[in-house]
Motif scaffolding. Structure first.
Motif, PDB file in Angstrom:
ATOM      1  N   PRO A  14       0.941  -1.397  -0.055  1.00  0.00           N
ATOM      2  CA  PRO A  14       0.223  -0.040   0.271  1.00  0.00           C
ATOM      3  C   PRO A  14       0.938   1.332  -0.062  1.00  0.00           C
ATOM      4  O   PRO A  14       1.919   1.357   0.538  1.00  0.00           O
ATOM      5  CB  PRO A  14      -1.091  -0.237   1.407  1.00  0.00           C
ATOM      6  CG  PRO A  14      -0.784  -1.638   1.372  1.00  0.00           C
ATOM      7  CD  PRO A  14       0.495  -2.243   1.125  1.00  0.00           C
ATOM      8  N   ARG A  67      -4.876   9.769  -8.572  1.00  0.00           N
ATOM      9  CA  ARG A  67      -3.658   8.791  -8.125  1.00  0.00           C
ATOM     10  C   ARG A  67      -3.425   8.086  -9.442  1.00  0.00           C
ATOM     11  O   ARG A  67      -2.204   7.774  -9.664  1.00  0.00           O
ATOM     12  CB  ARG A  67      -4.155   7.614  -7.238  1.00  0.00           C
ATOM     13  CG  ARG A  67      -4.752   8.232  -6.011  1.00  0.00           C
ATOM     14  CD  ARG A  67      -5.185   7.134  -5.054  1.00  0.00           C
ATOM     15  NE  ARG A  67      -6.340   6.410  -5.459  1.00  0.00           N
ATOM     16  CZ  ARG A  67      -6.021   5.000  -5.474  1.00  0.00           C
ATOM     17  NH1 ARG A  67      -5.159   4.324  -5.175  1.00  0.00           N
ATOM     18  NH2 ARG A  67      -7.363   4.244  -6.110  1.00  0.00           N
ATOM     19  N   SER A  85       0.208   5.792  -5.103  1.00  0.00           N
ATOM     20  CA  SER A  85      -0.513   5.763  -3.825  1.00  0.00           C
ATOM     21  C   SER A  85      -1.569   4.573  -4.056  1.00  0.00           C
ATOM     22  O   SER A  85      -2.879   4.693  -3.406  1.00  0.00           O
ATOM     23  CB  SER A  85      -1.574   6.946  -3.644  1.00  0.00           C
ATOM     24  OG  SER A  85      -0.479   8.307  -3.704  1.00  0.00           O
ATOM     25  N   LYS A  87      -3.911   1.346  -3.182  1.00  0.00           N
ATOM     26  CA  LYS A  87      -4.673   0.883  -1.948  1.00  0.00           C
ATOM     27  C   LYS A  87      -4.781  -0.495  -2.171  1.00  0.00           C
ATOM     28  O   LYS A  87      -4.942  -1.143  -3.195  1.00  0.00           O
ATOM     29  CB  LYS A  87      -5.905   1.626  -1.720  1.00  0.00           C
ATOM     30  CG  LYS A  87      -5.524   3.135  -2.048  1.00  0.00           C
ATOM     31  CD  LYS A  87      -7.010   4.044  -1.823  1.00  0.00           C
ATOM     32  CE  LYS A  87      -6.780   5.386  -1.710  1.00  0.00           C
ATOM     33  NZ  LYS A  87      -8.042   5.971  -1.739  1.00  0.00           N
ATOM     34  N   ASP A  90      -7.388  -1.369  -4.893  1.00  0.00           N
ATOM     35  CA  ASP A  90      -7.094  -1.470  -6.301  1.00  0.00           C
ATOM     36  C   ASP A  90      -6.755  -2.890  -6.602  1.00  0.00           C
ATOM     37  O   ASP A  90      -6.507  -2.978  -7.858  1.00  0.00           O
ATOM     38  CB  ASP A  90      -5.749  -0.415  -6.508  1.00  0.00           C
ATOM     39  CG  ASP A  90      -6.111   0.802  -6.261  1.00  0.00           C
ATOM     40  OD1 ASP A  90      -5.358   1.403  -5.379  1.00  0.00           O
ATOM     41  OD2 ASP A  90      -7.241   1.356  -6.544  1.00  0.00           O
TER      42      ASP A  90
END
Length: 115
Positions: A14, A67, A85, A87, A90
């Motif tokens: 992450p 992002r 970035s 997460k 994703d």
């Protein structure tokens, strides 16, 4: 024959970054708008980003806006998705898609975001 070949997926922590590439062949790449979709396990395929033929306009899903960045190189017949970035949400298989007189799909590349 028509081919869309994605690459660049993998495992990332992450907050990390990945850059996906999709190399196209067998059709007039510059005449096609290009899209990135993703599909997480148990979920429907989701449109992530779109870029017009000459890269004059782009679209992003709200979930990735700010992002992710989509770009293309018509000289190299390649579309990119820069993902920053990242997460855990994703995590998905990412597909590129050429939208034009005909629609073409790649085979997908796995992106996993996990500690």
């Amino acid at each position: 024959q028509v081919q869309l070949v994605e690459s660049g997926g993998g495992l990332v922590q992450p907050g990390g970054s990945l850059r996906l590439s999709c190399a196209a062949s067998g059709f007039t790449f510059s005449s096609y708008a290009m899209r990135w979709y993703r599909q997480a396990p148990g979920k429907e395929r989701e449109l992530v980003a779109v870029i017009s033929t000459a890269a004059g306009s782009t679209y992003y899903a709200d979930s990735v806006k700010g992002r992710f960045t989509i770009s293309r190189d018509n000289g190299e017949n390649t579309v990119y998705l820069q993902m920053n970035s990242l997460k855990p949400e994703d995590t998905a298989v990412y597909y590129c898609m050429a939208r034009g007189p005909y629609d073409y799909w790649g085979q997908g590349t796995q992106v996993t975001v996990s500690p």
